[in-house]
Design a protein around this motif. Structure first.
Motif, short mmCIF file in Angstrom:
data_model
loop_
_atom_site.label_atom_id
_atom_site.label_comp_id
_atom_site.label_asym_id
_atom_site.label_seq_id
_atom_site.Cartn_x
_atom_site.Cartn_y
_atom_site.Cartn_z
N ASP A 154 0.83 -1.20 0.00
CA ASP A 154 0.00 0.00 0.00
C ASP A 154 0.87 1.25 0.00
OD1 ASP A 154 -2.78 1.07 0.18
OD2 ASP A 154 -1.97 1.98 2.01
N ASN A 155 1.94 1.25 0.79
CA ASN A 155 2.89 2.38 0.77
C ASN A 155 3.54 2.52 -0.60
OD1 ASN A 155 2.41 3.14 3.38
ND2 ASN A 155 4.22 2.14 4.23
N ALA A 156 3.92 1.36 -1.19
CA ALA A 156 4.57 1.40 -2.50
C ALA A 156 3.63 2.00 -3.55
CB ALA A 156 5.01 -0.01 -2.90
N CYS A 157 2.36 1.68 -3.46
CA CYS A 157 1.40 2.22 -4.42
C CYS A 157 1.17 3.73 -4.21
CB CYS A 157 0.07 1.48 -4.32
SG CYS A 157 0.16 -0.28 -4.75
N LYS A 158 0.94 4.12 -2.97
CA LYS A 158 0.60 5.52 -2.68
C LYS A 158 1.77 6.46 -2.98
CE LYS A 158 -0.58 5.09 1.57
NZ LYS A 158 -1.04 5.45 2.94
N TYR A 159 2.97 6.06 -2.53
CA TYR A 159 4.10 6.98 -2.62
C TYR A 159 4.82 6.91 -3.97
CZ TYR A 159 3.35 7.54 2.36
OH TYR A 159 2.79 7.81 3.58
N SER A 160 4.31 6.07 -4.88
CA SER A 160 4.86 6.05 -6.25
C SER A 160 3.83 6.59 -7.25
CB SER A 160 5.25 4.63 -6.64
OG SER A 160 4.12 3.78 -6.69
N ASP A 161 2.78 7.22 -6.74
CA ASP A 161 1.73 7.78 -7.59
C ASP A 161 1.13 6.68 -8.46
OD1 ASP A 161 0.01 9.70 -8.53
OD2 ASP A 161 1.42 10.46 -10.04
N PHE A 162 1.04 5.48 -7.87
CA PHE A 162 0.41 4.32 -8.50
C PHE A 162 1.10 3.89 -9.79
CE2 PHE A 162 -2.76 6.33 -5.83
CZ PHE A 162 -3.16 5.26 -5.04
N LYS A 163 2.44 4.06 -9.80
CA LYS A 163 3.24 3.48 -10.89
C LYS A 163 3.38 1.98 -10.63
CE LYS A 163 5.88 7.74 -11.62
NZ LYS A 163 7.22 8.36 -11.55
N PRO A 164 3.84 1.22 -11.65
CA PRO A 164 3.96 -0.24 -11.46
C PRO A 164 4.85 -0.60 -10.26
CG PRO A 164 4.14 0.31 -13.77
CD PRO A 164 4.14 1.62 -13.04
N VAL A 165 4.42 -1.62 -9.53
CA VAL A 165 5.15 -2.11 -8.35
C VAL A 165 5.52 -3.57 -8.60
CG1 VAL A 165 4.98 -2.65 -5.89
CG2 VAL A 165 3.98 -0.53 -6.77
N GLN A 166 6.76 -3.92 -8.23
CA GLN A 166 7.23 -5.30 -8.41
C GLN A 166 7.26 -6.01 -7.05
OE1 GLN A 166 11.03 -4.44 -10.62
NE2 GLN A 166 10.33 -6.18 -11.84
N ALA A 167 6.86 -7.30 -7.09
CA ALA A 167 6.99 -8.18 -5.92
C ALA A 167 7.78 -9.40 -6.36
CB ALA A 167 5.62 -8.57 -5.38
N VAL A 168 9.01 -9.53 -5.84
CA VAL A 168 9.93 -10.59 -6.26
C VAL A 168 10.17 -11.52 -5.08
CG1 VAL A 168 12.20 -11.13 -7.22
CG2 VAL A 168 11.03 -8.99 -7.87
N ILE A 169 9.96 -12.85 -5.31
CA ILE A 169 10.18 -13.85 -4.27
C ILE A 169 11.38 -14.70 -4.68
CG2 ILE A 169 9.18 -15.69 -2.88
CD1 ILE A 169 6.45 -14.74 -3.64
N THR A 170 12.37 -14.79 -3.78
CA THR A 170 13.55 -15.60 -4.05
C THR A 170 13.96 -16.33 -2.77
OG1 THR A 170 15.79 -15.60 -4.97
CG2 THR A 170 15.20 -13.78 -3.51
N CYS A 171 15.03 -17.11 -2.88
CA CYS A 171 15.50 -17.90 -1.74
C CYS A 171 16.99 -17.73 -1.56
CB CYS A 171 15.21 -19.40 -1.95
SG CYS A 171 13.53 -19.86 -1.58
N GLN A 172 17.41 -17.82 -0.32
CA GLN A 172 18.81 -17.95 0.07
C GLN A 172 18.88 -19.05 1.11
OE1 GLN A 172 20.36 -14.19 1.39
NE2 GLN A 172 20.29 -13.25 -0.64
N PRO A 173 20.07 -19.55 1.41
CA PRO A 173 20.15 -20.58 2.45
C PRO A 173 19.50 -20.11 3.75
CG PRO A 173 22.24 -20.44 1.29
CD PRO A 173 21.38 -19.30 0.78
N PHE A 174 18.49 -20.85 4.20
CA PHE A 174 17.77 -20.61 5.45
C PHE A 174 16.85 -19.39 5.40
CE2 PHE A 174 22.06 -22.25 6.52
CZ PHE A 174 21.71 -23.54 6.85
N TRP A 175 16.64 -18.79 4.24
CA TRP A 175 15.80 -17.60 4.18
C TRP A 175 14.93 -17.63 2.92
CZ3 TRP A 175 15.64 -14.43 8.29
CH2 TRP A 175 16.73 -14.40 9.15
N VAL A 176 13.71 -17.08 3.06
CA VAL A 176 12.87 -16.73 1.91
C VAL A 176 12.77 -15.22 1.90
CG1 VAL A 176 10.57 -16.84 0.92
CG2 VAL A 176 11.56 -18.88 1.92
N ILE A 177 12.99 -14.61 0.73
CA ILE A 177 13.08 -13.16 0.64
C ILE A 177 11.99 -12.65 -0.30
CG2 ILE A 177 14.55 -11.20 0.06
CD1 ILE A 177 16.94 -13.05 0.56
#
Length: 459
Positions: free
Chosen positions: A359-382
């Motif tokens: 919601d912050n990403a949408c509001k403070y970017s004047d509703f420009k495209p927002v990316q959500a990227v899911i990746t992995c590292q050892p012992f972590w999901v990012i």
């Protein structure tokens, strides 16, 4: 009981126990030596009894060198007494003793009322002209027992004096050792409750008192920051809640005074309702923040399907902001690893955190495209949420998680400054990490790191 008193008592008991054990060892060692020496002297007197048959004059001359309370008796093979020297007749050997003495040397003691300690004796046998005789010699070790009594008195007195010296030395030692802590306590006693600028002064030495004082000062620094944050929070929250209520009051008063038609009254009520909704939204956010702060992380134990949670979040924004573009990207590393890992927590809370971030990403970017990227590292999901908005000034990056804090460049964008605070609390109770990287006027990247558990390790 103070630590100084406990140290003094413990130190005194420890050293007193060591002294007592050492004194007992000395006393018992002397007693063992005394008994050994007395037995040897009795053996010599008993062996000299053989001269009774060989040289009577020599026997009687040797008998002048007697021990205190000495008594000598010689028995023949029929256990008849054939010789008895001068001395107290206070012991009569039994037949069992004489029979045992013919087999081996016997050492024995017996108690009489005249002496405080037992008398001692030796019985042994010898052969003369193919006949077996038993000689019994008894005596009282007067010098040895007197020395033993004197030694006991010396050890007892020495222990009492030593214990007094030890207690005094222990008290002085504990007092000296606790002086740094006493100085810290005296400083703490002068501090006032509301003085968060108070700090302990101490010598920078590698000891426990310096470490405690340093840790205490660090705690005070954190408490000071927390107090300042709470002051800002209370002031801002009061202002934010009071403002819409004041506006609502003014609108209603104006409507009552000037609205002449139902349409005008309805318009005033609708405007007042919008302001009330803002106040209710703020109050709900504050209540939600309070609820999250009181959660126990150990109770968040359900398996979380991150993909479903993010898809649900994206669907929520498609309804809230129909024209907002949110690009969801699952990296190959995550796709390959997702069947073998899991995230433990609470779906609803993680969804709330992601909603606030996106919601912050949408509001403070004047509703420009927002990316959500899911990746992995050892012992972590990012999960990285990337926008192209106004960014956060560098001076404010360290304050973004403080409640009710908003940067100067937000302008008229609607918000209360609670979204990232709530998200950070939720990620923290999931034992995760929330990082923010931002470049003013270019965009912000919010990185959510959640611990990943290998499914194989849980079997």
């Amino acid at each position: 009981m103070s630590i100084k008193e406990k140290v003094t008592i413990a130190f005194g008991l420890l050293v007193a126990t060591i002294l007592l054990l050492f004194s007992l060892f000395i006393f018992e060692a002397y007693e063992s030596y005394r008994r050994s020496m007395m037995r040897t002297r009795l053996q010599r007197r008993a062996l000299s009894a053989q001269t009774y048959f060989l040289n009577r004059s020599e026997f009687h001359r040797f008998s002048f060198l007697i021990l205190p309370e000495q008594k000598e008796m010689i028995f023949d093979v029929e256990n008849n007494l054939i010789y008895s020297s001068n001395g107290p007749h206070d012991y009569v050997p039994t037949k069992d003793l004489l029979r045992e003495a013919r087999r081996q040397e016997m050492y024995f003691t017996y108690k009489i009322p005249e002496w405080p300690s037992p008398k001692e004796g030796v019985a042994l046998s010898f052969n003369y002209q193919n006949r077996n005789y038993v000689v019994v010699v008894t005596a009282y070790d007067l010098n040895g027992h007197q020395t033993s009594t004197n030694l006991f008195a010396i050890l007892l007195g020495g222990n009492i004096i030593s214990l007094a010296v030890i207690i005094l030395a222990g008290f002085l030692f504990a007092r000296r050792a606790m002086q740094p802590f006493d100085r810290l306590i005296s400083q703490i006693n002068t501090a006032t409750v509301n003085d968060f600028s108070f700090r302990l002064s101490y010598k920078a030495e590698p000891d426990e008192a310096s470490y405690l004082a340093g840790s205490f000062n660090q705690l005070l620094s954190r408490l000071q920051k927390l107090a300042v944050s709470h002051e800002h929070f209370i002031g801002y929250a009061s202002h934010e809640i009071r403002t819409p209520l004041t506006v609502v009051k003014g609108m209603l008063e104006t409507g009552l005074a000037y609205d002449q038609t139902p349409e005008a009254t309805r318009e005033s009520m609708e405007k007042a309702l919008l302001r009330l909704e803002d106040a209710i939204e703020l109050a709900n956010s504050l209540l939600h923040l309070t609820e999250v702060e009181g959660l126990n992380p150990n109770r968040l134990m359900e398996d979380v399907n991150l993909v479903d949670t993010i898809l649900d979040t994206v669907g929520y924004f498609q309804e809230k902001y129909p024209h907002q573009q949110i690009d969801l990207q699952l990296t190959e590393v995550f796709i390959e690893s997702s069947p073998r890992i899991k995230v433990v927590g609470n779906n609803s809370l993680l969804r709330t955190a992601l909603i606030n971030i996106i919601d912050n990403a949408c509001k403070y970017s004047d509703f420009k495209p927002v990316q959500a990227v899911i990746t992995c590292q050892p012992f972590w999901v990012i999960i990285d949420i990337i926008d192209q908005g106004i960014g956060i000034p560098n001076a404010r990056l360290s304050e973004v998680f403080l409640p009710m804090m908003r940067a100067e460049n937000v302008g008229t964008i609607k918000g209360f400054g609670l979204g990232l605070t709530l998200a950070e609390k939720i990620i923290t109770i999931h034992r995760g990490v929330l990082n923010i990287q931002s470049v003013p006027n270019e965009g912000t990247t919010v990185s959510v790191r959640l611990p990943a558990i290998s499914i194989e390790d849980t079997w």
